[in-house]
Design an enzyme around this catalytic site. Structure first.
Site, PDB file in Angstrom:
ATOM      1  N   TYR A 168       0.933  -1.289  -0.036  1.00 34.66           N
ATOM      2  CA  TYR A 168      -0.058   0.047   0.137  1.00 34.66           C
ATOM      3  C   TYR A 168       0.932   1.235  -0.019  1.00 34.66           C
ATOM      4  O   TYR A 168       1.655   1.520   1.008  1.00 34.66           O
ATOM      5  CB  TYR A 168      -0.844   0.073   1.248  1.00 34.66           C
ATOM      6  CG  TYR A 168      -1.794   0.907   1.415  1.00 34.66           C
ATOM      7  CD1 TYR A 168      -2.417   1.086   2.805  1.00 34.66           C
ATOM      8  CD2 TYR A 168      -1.963   2.058   0.618  1.00 34.66           C
ATOM      9  CE1 TYR A 168      -3.186   2.107   3.106  1.00 34.66           C
ATOM     10  CE2 TYR A 168      -2.806   3.121   1.141  1.00 34.66           C
ATOM     11  CZ  TYR A 168      -3.467   3.034   2.224  1.00 34.66           C
ATOM     12  OH  TYR A 168      -4.350   4.325   2.653  1.00 34.66           O
ATOM     13  N   LYS A 177      -1.703  -1.399  -3.909  1.00 31.75           N
ATOM     14  CA  LYS A 177      -2.572  -0.377  -3.763  1.00 31.75           C
ATOM     15  C   LYS A 177      -2.014   1.008  -4.314  1.00 31.75           C
ATOM     16  O   LYS A 177      -1.373   1.382  -3.345  1.00 31.75           O
ATOM     17  CB  LYS A 177      -3.221  -0.284  -2.601  1.00 31.75           C
ATOM     18  CG  LYS A 177      -4.390   0.784  -2.343  1.00 31.75           C
ATOM     19  CD  LYS A 177      -5.210   0.530  -1.119  1.00 31.75           C
ATOM     20  CE  LYS A 177      -5.675   1.967  -0.760  1.00 31.75           C
ATOM     21  NZ  LYS A 177      -6.015   2.014   0.879  1.00 31.75           N
TER      22      LYS A 177
HETATM   23  O1  LIG Z   1      -8.453   3.086   4.010  1.00 34.80           O
HETATM   24  C1  LIG Z   1      -7.632   2.881   3.102  1.00 34.80           C
HETATM   25  O2  LIG Z   1      -7.021   1.960   2.787  1.00 34.80           O
HETATM   26  C2  LIG Z   1      -7.749   3.959   1.954  1.00 34.80           C
HETATM   27  N1  LIG Z   1      -6.868   5.105   2.194  1.00 34.80           N
HETATM   28  C3  LIG Z   1      -6.876   5.970   1.231  1.00 34.80           C
HETATM   29  C4  LIG Z   1      -6.937   7.264   2.198  1.00 34.80           C
HETATM   30  O3  LIG Z   1      -7.504   7.324   3.330  1.00 34.80           O
HETATM   31  O4  LIG Z   1      -6.109   8.330   1.781  1.00 34.80           O
HETATM   32  C5  LIG Z   1      -7.887   6.121   0.207  1.00 34.80           C
HETATM   33  C6  LIG Z   1      -7.893   4.713  -0.259  1.00 34.80           C
HETATM   34  O5  LIG Z   1      -8.988   4.796  -1.201  1.00 34.80           O
HETATM   35  C7  LIG Z   1      -8.656   3.896   0.918  1.00 34.80           C
END
Ligand SMILES: O=C(O)C1=N[C@H](C(=O)O)C[C@H](O)C1
Length: 305
Positions: free
Chosen positions: A147, A175
């Site tokens: 992520y 992600k």
């Molecule tokens: O919770 C998540 O994992 C996400 N975080 C990002 C954020 O809050 O900046 C956005 C993402 O789409 C989901």
């Protein structure tokens, strides 16, 4: 007229196409509302979500204890396990803690773990590689979604570093939340089809699909799950006109949901939609009246009259 846009690399989505990064509901006394979390998870899975991320950023992982995260995952798993892929947030800027949390996720029977790039301590790329290698090797049977969200962590995982991690069979997804479609293209140049890339930015899902993303980890799907699902499905079926129309219909909501720090707006949107998910935990505060008004207007515009 829909023109087929071809198949690869959109064929492989290990956690489903629409994965909602679920909020964590809190009771008035501040405790996690496990019963409401179970009901919300059931609703999301019945309205477009193929998978759920628990205790991601949107789930307020920074202010949840590991025990609360464990209990939340178990409650959601009991409610929707087997109907949706369940991905547990297990990242930390402490490698030992991320290893422990990822092993816990595996022990709980999670379908995957979301492992955020270490934040605040800003490891160099060789440190990032060692971090993710240690986490992956600690739970070799658990599929991992790396992520990358440099706007929050202060560090970006370079595509070349990610490519070096692909010898680990459980590094299967990524992600992309850097705010740019370039990240997807840069990853595909070095990773090819060996990595399932998910949009981590609702407003960029369609352009990211166009350059090789396989789906989305979505916030907007809390209140527009069917529409997000239709956008992704239309694209995968090559109906670009329908995908674009859905994208443009959703854009005002996507922008409203990030008009201030997520998950403040999405929690307000859920409250406006009849889900008493409660306020975020400090240091986040509930949405102010301007944000609520903007959300109310964008939600009304989405709903069929
Ligand atoms: O919770 C998540 O994992 C996400 N975080 C990002 C954020 O809050 O900046 C956005 C993402 O789409 C989901």
């Amino acid at each position: 007229m829909s023109g087929v846009v071809g198949r690869p690399p959109w064929d492989h989505a290990p956690f489903g196409r629409v994965v909602t990064a679920m909020v964590t509901p809190f009771q008035a006394d501040g405790r996690v509302d496990l019963a409401l979390a179970a009901r919300l998870a059931d609703h999301l899975v019945s309205h477009g979500s193929d998978g759920l991320v628990l205790c991601g950023t949107t789930g307020e992982s920074p202010t949840l204890s590991w025990q609360e995260q464990h209990d939340l995952f178990a409650a959601v798993q009991e409610a929707v396990g087997g109907r949706a892929r369940l991905v547990a947030g297990s990242g930390s800027n402490c490698t030992a803690e991320a290893v422990e949390a990822t092993q816990q996720a595996a022990a709980l029977g999670a379908d995957g773990a979301l492992v955020v790039v270490p934040y605040y301590n800003k490891p160099p790329q060789d440190g990032l590689e060692a971090h993710f290698r240690a986490v992956a090797q600690a739970a070799p049977e658990l599929p991992l979604m790396l992520y990358n969200i440099p706007g929050r962590t202060g560090t970006s995982l370079a595509p070349e570093t990610t490519a070096r991690l692909l010898d680990l069979p459980n590094v299967v997804a990524f992600k992309a939340a850097s705010g740019s479609t370039d990240e997807v293209s840069a990853l595909r140049l070095v990773c090819g089809d060996r990595l399932a890339i998910y949009s981590g930015d609702d407003a960029l899902t369609l352009p990211m699909l166009a350059v090789g993303a396989v789906g989305v980890v979505s916030v907007a799907s809390h209140v527009a799950g069917p529409q997000i699902s239709r956008l992704v499905q239309a694209f995968l079926e090559g109906d670009l006109a329908a995908a674009l129309a859905q994208h443009e219909q959703l854009l005002p909501l996507c922008r409203a949901l990030f008009c201030t720090t997520n998950p403040v707006p999405v929690k307000a949107a859920l409250e406006l939609s009849g889900w008493p998910v409660g306020a975020p935990r400090l240091p986040l505060l509930s949405a102010n009246d301007d944000v609520k008004r903007r959300l109310s207007e964008t939600l009304a515009a989405l709903r069929p009259t």
